[in-house]
Design an enzyme around this catalytic site. Structure first.
Site, PDB file in Angstrom:
ATOM      1  N   LYS A 180       0.842  -1.217   0.161  1.00  0.00           N
ATOM      2  CA  LYS A 180       0.081  -0.162   0.196  1.00  0.00           C
ATOM      3  C   LYS A 180       0.748   1.268  -0.108  1.00  0.00           C
ATOM      4  CE  LYS A 180      -3.939   1.713   2.312  1.00  0.00           C
ATOM      5  NZ  LYS A 180      -4.883   1.681   3.554  1.00  0.00           N
TER       6      LYS A 180
ATOM      7  N   SER B 166     -10.013   1.513   2.274  1.00  0.00           N
ATOM      8  CA  SER B 166      -8.885   2.484   1.600  1.00  0.00           C
ATOM      9  C   SER B 166      -7.765   1.622   0.725  1.00  0.00           C
ATOM     10  CB  SER B 166      -8.250   3.370   2.297  1.00  0.00           C
ATOM     11  OG  SER B 166      -7.472   2.947   3.517  1.00  0.00           O
TER      12      SER B 166
ATOM     13  N   SER C 235     -10.248  -0.553   6.796  1.00  0.00           N
ATOM     14  CA  SER C 235      -9.539  -0.391   5.265  1.00  0.00           C
ATOM     15  C   SER C 235      -8.676  -1.681   4.686  1.00  0.00           C
ATOM     16  CB  SER C 235      -8.504   0.791   5.399  1.00  0.00           C
ATOM     17  OG  SER C 235      -9.151   2.091   4.933  1.00  0.00           O
TER      18      SER C 235
HETATM   19  N1  GLN Z   1     -13.574   3.748   5.419  1.00  0.00           N
HETATM   20  C1  GLN Z   1     -13.173   4.286   6.700  1.00  0.00           C
HETATM   21  C2  GLN Z   1     -12.712   5.761   6.613  1.00  0.00           C
HETATM   22  O1  GLN Z   1     -13.145   6.320   5.606  1.00  0.00           O
HETATM   23  C3  GLN Z   1     -11.712   3.389   6.983  1.00  0.00           C
HETATM   24  C4  GLN Z   1     -10.592   3.950   6.675  1.00  0.00           C
HETATM   25  C5  GLN Z   1      -9.244   3.314   7.136  1.00  0.00           C
HETATM   26  O2  GLN Z   1      -9.342   2.065   7.804  1.00  0.00           O
HETATM   27  N2  GLN Z   1      -8.181   3.773   6.636  1.00  0.00           N
HETATM   28  O3  GLN Z   1     -12.320   6.353   7.546  1.00  0.00           O
END
Ligand code: GLN
Length: 481
Positions: free
Chosen positions: A79, A154, A178
């Protein structure tokens, strides 16, 4: 020749060890797939020029009889918020488009020592904020099951790279879901380890009291191998600790189920949950209904604490210390121009919400309140997992309320996007480990879309997640592809 699509780390390891394939061949196999598919799917932001070189070194080591480590020759997608020395790391943000890492993240160092090959860095929502990878400054990633749909986020690049056979394993980060949600949308296994289990040194921080790095992999065993490689105490991340090794194999576990609000959850997800319960019952575990009265406040609580931490973590990106400087009239002008240019819409939104909830007039009403509620949610989990007779060993929930949605479907409505996180954020708020497993499909527009089952365990009990995960895999024999 690598004929087998969708190898696992375990299988590839055996082939590499026996000399049936070389690390170079394996790497080349994925590089070829990337070449063929990435233009469409947009998972990789960069493929590393030295990938073949890394693989050759592993082959030389193997040839000379050296033990090259448990992940020798295994090609990874990383990532874009995890630093690899000498490589760009942008967190999919324009503000970091010219940034090059000057050191390895601890997880990268550990993977390197274990013999992993880094194929490239993969796409994500900007600074890991989002649930669809559409917030990337470099275009959205597509879901390989249906290219009209999102891969989740994400860590969408990581999940797509794996599901489209453009890597054998991947690393993601999970602040509110994410790792687990994209794993669920792409039919993979995704693990968010216990807070403090894996070092975040070298992770571009989103919300520091919630962030964890973890694997996205094809099988539970693969996720376990990666987890065992990257975990551990690190003096460079003082939140890490080494727990006492607990290795009690328990045959009959108590699995907690919650009476969550089924409205607003896809009916096939509810069906998937019923099947999962039936499966765990069949393999001999006890199912127990439990209540976590404060769980329903997880999402609002997360969407106050997370932006508060985001706003302070992102303050460092001012064009002076980091970032592509856009010059203004004076210093303040530099900041405004740089941040105005460099940050995307969602990032700005969260920085503003975070600054607001931390401002002196509203701090107690929002931030302090949310921290109090967080403590209550933690207590709920502690009660459920406590040592008394009433305790459960694990809790199951869906990973996401639905299957992968269409590109653009939620981009105009941030609240709809935030609702995607309804089942995942509590594990981050409380620090407990959670895993998402491929658990079935939903047929939509003539396409079978994967669904994910989430299992949550007490702090430092990843072993329970692996045990239940493997049992679930075996009992279901889910054919993913
Ligand atoms: N979808 C969640 C957010 O938008 C989780 C993001 C994450 O885990 N980095 O904050």
């Amino acid at each position: 020749m690598i004929e087998q699509k969708n190898l696992t780390i375990e299988k590839a390891g055996m082939k590499l060890e026996s000399g049936e394939i070389s690390a170079l061949q394996l790497t080349q196999y994925y590089l070829k797939n990337i070449k063929e598919k990435n233009t469409k799917l947009n998972a990789y932001l960069e493929v590393f020029q030295d990938a073949e070189e890394q693989a050759k070194k592993i082959d030389e080591g193997i040839k000379s009889g050296k033990d090259m480590g448990p992940l020798a020759g295994i090609p990874f997608a990383i990532k874009d918020n995890i630093l690899i020395n000498g490589k760009s790391a942008s967190a999919s943000s324009k503000i970091l488009e010219n940034y090059k890492a000057t050191y390895d993240a601890t997880v990268i160092e550990k993977l390197r020592e274990a013999g992993a090959v880094f194929l490239g860095r993969v796409n994500m929502d900007e600074f890991a904020m989002g649930g669809s990878t559409e917030n990337s400054a470099f275009g959205p990633t597509k879901n390989p099951y249906d290219e009209r749909r999102v891969p989740g986020g994400s860590s969408g690049g990581s999940a797509t790279a794996l599901a489209a056979d453009m890597a054998l394993a991947a690393l993601g980060s999970d602040t509110g879901g994410s790792i687990r949600q994209p794993a669920s949308f792409c039919g993979e296994v995704g693990l968010k380890p216990t807070y403090g289990r894996v070092s975040r040194n070298g992770l571009i921080a989103m919300a520091s009291s919630l962030d964890q790095i973890g694997p996205i992999a094809r099988t539970v065993s693969d996720a376990e191998i990666i987890f065992n490689t990257i975990k551990g105490k690190d003096p460079l991340d003082l939140t890490t600790i080494e727990p006492k090794e607990i290795k009690i194999k328990i045959d009959k576990l108590k699995i907690g189920i919650l009476n969550y609000n089924k409205n607003g959850v896809d009916k096939d997800v509810n069906k998937m949950m019923d099947n999962a319960l039936e499966t765990f019952h069949r393999v001999g575990h006890e199912i127990k209904e439990i209540e976590l009265p404060y769980l329903k406040y997880s999402l609002p609580c997360y969407y106050i604490i997370m932006p508060a931490e985001v706003s302070s973590n992102l303050a460092r990106f001012d064009g002076v210390k980091y970032g592509a400087l856009k010059e203004g009239e004076n210093l303040l002008g530099d900041y405004l121009k740089t941040r105005g240019y460099g940050f995307g819409k969602e990032t700005k939104r969260r920085a503003m919400i975070g600054t607001y909830v931390l401002s002196s007039g509203y701090y107690d009403a929002y931030y302090t309140k949310a921290q109090e509620v967080r403590a209550l949610i933690k207590k709920d989990f502690e009660n459920a997992f406590n040592e008394s007779n009433e305790r459960v060993d694990a809790i199951i929930l869906p990973t996401a309320p639905e299957a992968a949605f269409k590109l653009g479907e939620k981009t105009d409505n941030p609240l709809k996007m935030y609702l995607e996180d309804i089942f995942t954020v509590s594990a981050n708020l409380t620090g407990v480990p959670a895993i998402s497993l491929p658990a079935g499909f939903k047929e939509l527009d003539g396409v079978k879309l994967p669904l994910g089952l989430q299992i949550i365990a007490p702090h430092f009990r990843e072993d329970i997640l692996f045990q239940l995960g493997k049992e679930f895999e075996n009992a279901n024999l889910i054919t993913k592809y």
